[in-house]
Design an enzyme around this catalytic site. Structure first.
Site, mmCIF file in Angstrom:
data_model
loop_
_atom_site.group_PDB
_atom_site.id
_atom_site.type_symbol
_atom_site.label_atom_id
_atom_site.label_comp_id
_atom_site.label_asym_id
_atom_site.label_seq_id
_atom_site.Cartn_x
_atom_site.Cartn_y
_atom_site.Cartn_z
ATOM 1 N N LYS A 43 0.793 -1.167 -0.127
ATOM 2 C CA LYS A 43 0.013 -0.013 -0.174
ATOM 3 C C LYS A 43 0.872 1.191 -0.037
ATOM 4 O O LYS A 43 0.421 2.450 -0.475
ATOM 5 C CB LYS A 43 -0.865 0.263 1.147
ATOM 6 C CG LYS A 43 -1.890 -1.081 1.230
ATOM 7 C CD LYS A 43 -2.768 -1.261 2.433
ATOM 8 C CE LYS A 43 -3.397 -2.213 2.863
ATOM 9 N NZ LYS A 43 -3.904 -2.538 4.115
ATOM 10 N N GLY A 44 1.932 1.090 0.551
ATOM 11 C CA GLY A 44 3.074 2.297 0.809
ATOM 12 C C GLY A 44 2.972 3.327 -0.206
ATOM 13 O O GLY A 44 3.267 4.580 -0.027
ATOM 14 N N ASP A 103 14.993 -0.139 1.795
ATOM 15 C CA ASP A 103 15.323 -0.391 3.084
ATOM 16 C C ASP A 103 16.555 -1.386 3.004
ATOM 17 O O ASP A 103 17.439 -1.195 2.458
ATOM 18 C CB ASP A 103 14.508 -0.747 4.011
ATOM 19 C CG ASP A 103 14.900 -0.963 5.518
ATOM 20 O OD1 ASP A 103 15.660 -0.178 5.881
ATOM 21 O OD2 ASP A 103 14.276 -1.931 5.977
ATOM 22 N N LYS A 131 16.983 4.547 2.639
ATOM 23 C CA LYS A 131 17.981 4.259 3.641
ATOM 24 C C LYS A 131 18.899 3.475 3.329
ATOM 25 O O LYS A 131 19.028 2.188 3.839
ATOM 26 C CB LYS A 131 17.018 3.508 4.674
ATOM 27 C CG LYS A 131 16.592 4.130 6.040
ATOM 28 C CD LYS A 131 15.745 3.242 6.823
ATOM 29 C CE LYS A 131 14.393 3.591 7.323
ATOM 30 N NZ LYS A 131 13.777 2.550 8.253
ATOM 31 N N PHE A 152 13.107 4.997 12.007
ATOM 32 C CA PHE A 152 11.908 4.281 11.554
ATOM 33 C C PHE A 152 10.708 5.605 11.223
ATOM 34 O O PHE A 152 10.452 6.545 11.961
ATOM 35 C CB PHE A 152 11.099 3.477 12.613
ATOM 36 C CG PHE A 152 10.157 2.549 11.434
ATOM 37 C CD1 PHE A 152 10.383 1.390 10.963
ATOM 38 C CD2 PHE A 152 8.687 2.855 11.506
ATOM 39 C CE1 PHE A 152 9.799 0.790 10.179
ATOM 40 C CE2 PHE A 152 7.803 2.059 10.808
ATOM 41 C CZ PHE A 152 8.305 1.098 10.188
ATOM 42 N N ARG A 165 -0.009 6.370 7.593
ATOM 43 C CA ARG A 165 -0.054 6.692 6.338
ATOM 44 C C ARG A 165 -0.490 7.935 5.610
ATOM 45 O O ARG A 165 0.170 8.324 4.933
ATOM 46 C CB ARG A 165 -0.812 5.539 5.404
ATOM 47 C CG ARG A 165 -0.064 4.056 5.774
ATOM 48 C CD ARG A 165 -0.602 3.231 4.615
ATOM 49 N NE ARG A 165 -0.677 1.908 4.765
ATOM 50 C CZ ARG A 165 0.528 1.177 4.600
ATOM 51 N NH1 ARG A 165 1.619 1.653 4.050
ATOM 52 N NH2 ARG A 165 0.736 -0.196 4.785
HETATM 53 P P1 IMP Z 1 13.083 -3.722 2.024
HETATM 54 O O1 IMP Z 1 12.786 -5.003 1.199
HETATM 55 O O2 IMP Z 1 13.742 -3.697 3.258
HETATM 56 O O3 IMP Z 1 13.823 -2.642 0.914
HETATM 57 O O4 IMP Z 1 11.954 -2.909 2.399
HETATM 58 C C1 IMP Z 1 11.055 -2.074 1.765
HETATM 59 C C2 IMP Z 1 9.749 -2.124 2.647
HETATM 60 O O5 IMP Z 1 9.978 -1.973 4.041
HETATM 61 C C3 IMP Z 1 9.214 -0.579 2.298
HETATM 62 O O6 IMP Z 1 8.220 -0.840 1.195
HETATM 63 C C4 IMP Z 1 8.335 -0.270 3.626
HETATM 64 O O7 IMP Z 1 7.156 -1.366 3.569
HETATM 65 C C5 IMP Z 1 9.188 -0.990 4.488
HETATM 66 N N1 IMP Z 1 9.988 -0.107 5.506
HETATM 67 C C6 IMP Z 1 11.198 0.022 5.449
HETATM 68 N N2 IMP Z 1 11.458 1.042 6.229
HETATM 69 C C7 IMP Z 1 10.535 1.540 6.566
HETATM 70 C C8 IMP Z 1 10.260 2.642 7.434
HETATM 71 O O8 IMP Z 1 11.238 3.506 8.037
HETATM 72 N N3 IMP Z 1 9.029 2.965 7.775
HETATM 73 C C9 IMP Z 1 7.969 2.594 7.151
HETATM 74 N N4 IMP Z 1 8.033 1.356 6.274
HETATM 75 C C10 IMP Z 1 9.296 0.923 6.112
HETATM 76 MG MG MG Z 2 5.825 -0.956 1.688
#
Ligand code: IMP
Ligand code: MG
Length: 182
Positions: A43-44, A103, A131, A152, A165
């Protein structure tokens, strides 16, 4: 709840708007004459995607996916599961995968591999926040809105356990929120 749970505002609504317009202009320049389709990760990324798509001065299609990577709420780990797949035909298209935040890199790395199976013309990625220091692979996004610290973040689509959100800004969540029982 809500605004009191934010330790610090990192990017205001105005700053986000300005940056999204810049990104849209850059994408407009790069995708002249191409067959652009945005694949937005729900959803983000929904909040970012609607603004970004309106900042792109080209014909652009938009489709959505729901994916999740396993782990607890604040730490990402392991495999990526598809809950809702794309419906558009992606063969020969120029795919731009859009997410809210990069992330560990696990999610986008996996989604890009999935996109490549559709025989597109190209696959690129675009994230509102990066990040970088949290990366567990060597994944790099092609378009990055903001480089962000290892905190976070919530707002503008970013959630903590489904909440926050709709905040119009991007802020750092108070760590006391993690401890609180809902
Ligand atoms: P990755 O697979 O670790 O790169 O994760 C990315 C997903 O992790 C993003 O689409 C977010 O849903 C979630 N995510 C990572 N860091 C944050 C944060 O600081 N706040 C909210 N969601 C996060
Ligand atoms: Mg996400």
């Amino acid at each position: 709840m809500h605004k009191d749970d934010i330790k610090q505002i990192l990017f205001t609504e105005e700053q986000i708007k300005k940056r999204v317009m810049e990104m849209g202009a850059e994408i407009t320049k790069d995708y002249q004459g191409k067959n652009l389709i945005i694949i937005s990760l729900l959803k983000g990324a929904a909040w970012f995607t609607t603004d970004l798509s309106r900042a792109i001065d080209l014909p652009v299609r938009v489709d959505f996916m729901v994916v999740s990577s396993y782990g607890n709420e604040t730490v990402t780990s392991g495999a990526v599961k598809v809950h809702l797949d794309v419906r558009d035909d992606l063969r020969g298209k120029d795919i731009l995968v859009v997410d809210d935040i990069l992330d560990s890199g696990i999610t986008l790395n996996a989604v890009v591999k999935m996109m490549q199976m559709h025989s597109p013309a190209s696959v690129k990625t675009c994230v509102l926040c990066d990040k970088e220091e949290r990366r567990l692979n060597d994944f790099k996004a092609d378009y990055v809105g903001f480089k962000v610290p290892d905190e976070f973040l919530v707002g503008f689509g970013l959630d903590y356990a489904g909440d926050y959100r709709n905040l119009p800004f991007i802020g750092v969540l108070n760590s006391s929120v993690y401890a609180r029982t809902k």
